[in-house]
Scaffold this motif. Structure first.
Motif, short mmCIF file in Angstrom:
data_model
loop_
_atom_site.label_atom_id
_atom_site.label_comp_id
_atom_site.label_asym_id
_atom_site.label_seq_id
_atom_site.Cartn_x
_atom_site.Cartn_y
_atom_site.Cartn_z
N ARG A 280 0.73 -1.28 0.18
CA ARG A 280 0.05 0.00 -0.03
C ARG A 280 0.82 1.33 0.25
O ARG A 280 0.70 2.18 -0.97
N ALA B 294 0.74 4.33 -2.75
CA ALA B 294 0.24 5.56 -2.05
C ALA B 294 1.58 6.62 -2.44
O ALA B 294 1.43 7.75 -2.69
N ARG C 17 1.48 10.05 -5.96
CA ARG C 17 2.03 11.23 -5.81
C ARG C 17 3.37 11.51 -6.47
O ARG C 17 3.84 12.59 -6.01
N LEU D 172 -4.87 3.78 -6.01
CA LEU D 172 -4.57 4.89 -5.36
C LEU D 172 -3.79 4.43 -4.06
O LEU D 172 -3.46 5.52 -3.29
N GLY D 173 -3.60 3.23 -3.64
CA GLY D 173 -3.40 2.84 -2.32
C GLY D 173 -4.29 2.71 -1.39
O GLY D 173 -4.17 2.59 -0.22
N THR D 174 -5.50 2.30 -1.80
CA THR D 174 -6.65 2.15 -0.85
C THR D 174 -6.58 0.72 -0.57
O THR D 174 -6.44 -0.31 -1.33
N VAL D 175 -6.44 0.35 0.84
CA VAL D 175 -6.53 -1.18 1.11
C VAL D 175 -7.67 -1.44 2.29
O VAL D 175 -7.72 -0.46 2.89
N THR E 104 -7.48 6.23 0.30
CA THR E 104 -6.00 6.15 0.50
C THR E 104 -5.30 6.96 1.54
O THR E 104 -4.40 7.01 2.17
N ASP E 105 -5.93 8.31 1.67
CA ASP E 105 -5.38 9.39 2.50
C ASP E 105 -5.70 8.98 3.92
O ASP E 105 -5.06 9.44 4.84
N THR F 107 -3.13 7.02 5.03
CA THR F 107 -1.57 7.65 5.01
C THR F 107 -1.79 8.96 5.97
O THR F 107 -0.70 8.58 6.87
N GLY G 224 -1.46 20.81 -2.86
CA GLY G 224 -1.48 19.32 -3.50
C GLY G 224 -2.04 18.52 -2.36
O GLY G 224 -1.29 17.86 -1.61
N PRO G 225 -3.25 19.04 -1.82
CA PRO G 225 -3.66 18.29 -0.50
C PRO G 225 -4.16 16.89 -0.39
O PRO G 225 -4.15 16.46 -1.25
N TYR G 226 -3.92 16.33 0.83
CA TYR G 226 -4.75 15.18 1.27
C TYR G 226 -6.07 15.42 1.06
O TYR G 226 -6.70 16.33 1.77
N PHE G 227 -6.87 14.39 0.55
CA PHE G 227 -8.41 14.87 0.22
C PHE G 227 -9.12 14.22 1.52
O PHE G 227 -9.93 13.26 1.39
#
Lengths: 194, 208
Positions: free
Chosen positions: A85, A89, A93, A122-125, B58-59, B62, B101-104
């Motif tokens: 992931r 991720a 970017r 997108l790196g969604t897990v 994903t964010d 993160t 370039g934000p985290y959404f």
């Protein structure tokens, strides 16, 4: 179109992916294995942008192997999913993100449990009892809502999988004709002929 | 297609009398297709602070990892636990670092803070995706069902609710709001934070 799906049963994960390799409207190959054995108890299907897929899958495969060489033990499915992931991720970017969708099916030898992770580009897990990628997912997910049983023995799991494949062949316009099916359980990874 | 609504999901936090509650749905989707009905987006920060992270999935992961790192660094450097106010500013500055370039994600923070006199005070706040903080004394909402959550919360919330009444209020608010939103729902989880414990309950929600 590219389709892959996976489901958990009692002590196993079944992972299936179509075997077509297409470019535009032309089928270039119909025996492409799109399921990688990334460690002794871990399977990964990959689909998405051609080129990115193989490059990224090999990158993951070699890094997980390197981890196992250094530490004797391989990463467990949960840890492997986190590492994969993060790779995706960080790539998202960057200037040239990988566009690769994955299903990660594994058997956690410490917990004695099968595990399945749905991962997108997108790196969604998310950990799920069953999962699918591609156009087939629109048919297959609702079908598995109805027929999936996490306690089902292997034969029953394979029956559900056959239902999924039949449904995709029946309803999807450009449906793949062949699938590669692999299973991971406490004994490791093996191929299955349907 | 907005990237903030790509995965769906909503979070709400409410203040009560010496307690706060934070609740969220559990859906993860790809626009109209639901993928998972067990996607957690509310996480503990300390024993008394929780953060909800609705937005791009994903964010969610993160930022959870990033906040865990930053809170750990804060705890080691300061040799004390972070307070909700300080944590909210940490969230805000983390998001503003990525101004162009934000985290959404538009986070919601809920916690119990200590007053200088030794008392306690419920604390709730929300920020937008670039870290503009909204401190509130009643409730804060965020996510794809935020407009519906505002309406229901405005009708149901009242001041000085105890933990059990607050649980009932936030649960009904969330369940009824997400039933009117196609991108939220598929299960819900509620955390009620009091002075000395956190009660976490999973709600039985409509699965359609």
């Amino acid at each position: 179109m590219e389709t892959s799906f996976a489901l958990i049963g009692k002590g196993y994960v079944i992972v299936a992916a179509d075997t077509t390799s297409a470019r535009s409207i032309v089928k270039m190959k119909n025996d492409e294995d799109k399921i990688k054995t990334v460690s002794p108890h871990l399977l990964m299907t990959y689909s998405g942008e051609p080129g990115d897929t193989v490059q990224f899958a090999e990158y993951i495969e070699r890094n997980l192997r390197l981890y196992q060489i250094r530490n004797i033990y391989p990463l467990r499915p949960a840890a492997a999913s986190s590492w994969i992931r993060r790779s995706l991720a960080e790539s998202l970017r960057s200037r040239h993100p990988y566009s690769v969708n994955l299903l990660l099916g594994g058997y956690d030898t410490s917990l004695s449990e099968p595990k399945l992770y749905w991962i997108d580009y997108l790196g969604t897990v998310t950990e799920v009892p069953f999962a699918a990628h591609g156009y087939g997912s629109y048919f297959v997910l609702s079908l598995m809502d109805r027929y999936h049983d996490p306690e089902a023995p292997l034969e029953e799991g394979l029956e559900t999988l056959k239902k999924c494949i039949q449904e995709v062949s029946k309803r999807l316009i450009v449906s793949p004709e062949r699938y590669k099916v692999k299973i991971v359980d406490k004994d490791g990874v093996r191929d299955i002929d349907l | 297609m907005s990237i903030m609504e790509y995965n769906g999901g909503s979070v709400i936090a409410m203040a009560g009398k010496d307690c706060v509650a934070i609740a969220s749905d559990l859906r993860l989707g790809n626009q109209m297709l639901s993928i998972s009905s067990n996607f957690q987006r509310v996480f503990p920060v300390t024993d008394r602070i929780y953060i909800g992270l609705p937005g791009l999935a994903t964010d969610v992961t993160t930022l959870r990892e990033r906040f865990r790192l930053r809170v750990n660094m804060y705890t080691i450097k300061e040799e004390r636990e972070i307070e909700p106010e300080a944590f909210t500013h940490l969230v805000s500055s983390t998001l503003y670092e990525h101004r162009f370039g934000p985290y959404f994600i538009s986070p919601v923070v809920a916690g119990i803070s200590k007053t200088p006199t030794g008392g306690i005070k419920p604390f709730i706040a929300a920020t937008d995706l670039i870290g503009c903080i909204n401190f509130a004394k009643d409730f804060v909402v965020s996510g794809t069902a935020s407009s519906k959550l505002f309406g229901v919360a405005e009708g149901l919330w009242e001041p000085d609710l105890g933990p059990e009444d607050l649980f009932e209020t936030i649960s009904q608010t969330l369940l009824n709001a997400v039933d009117r939103d196609a991108f939220s729902g598929w299960g819900a989880v509620v955390h009620v934070i009091t002075k000395d414990q956190v009660i976490t309950r999973k709600l039985k929600a409509r699965m359609d």
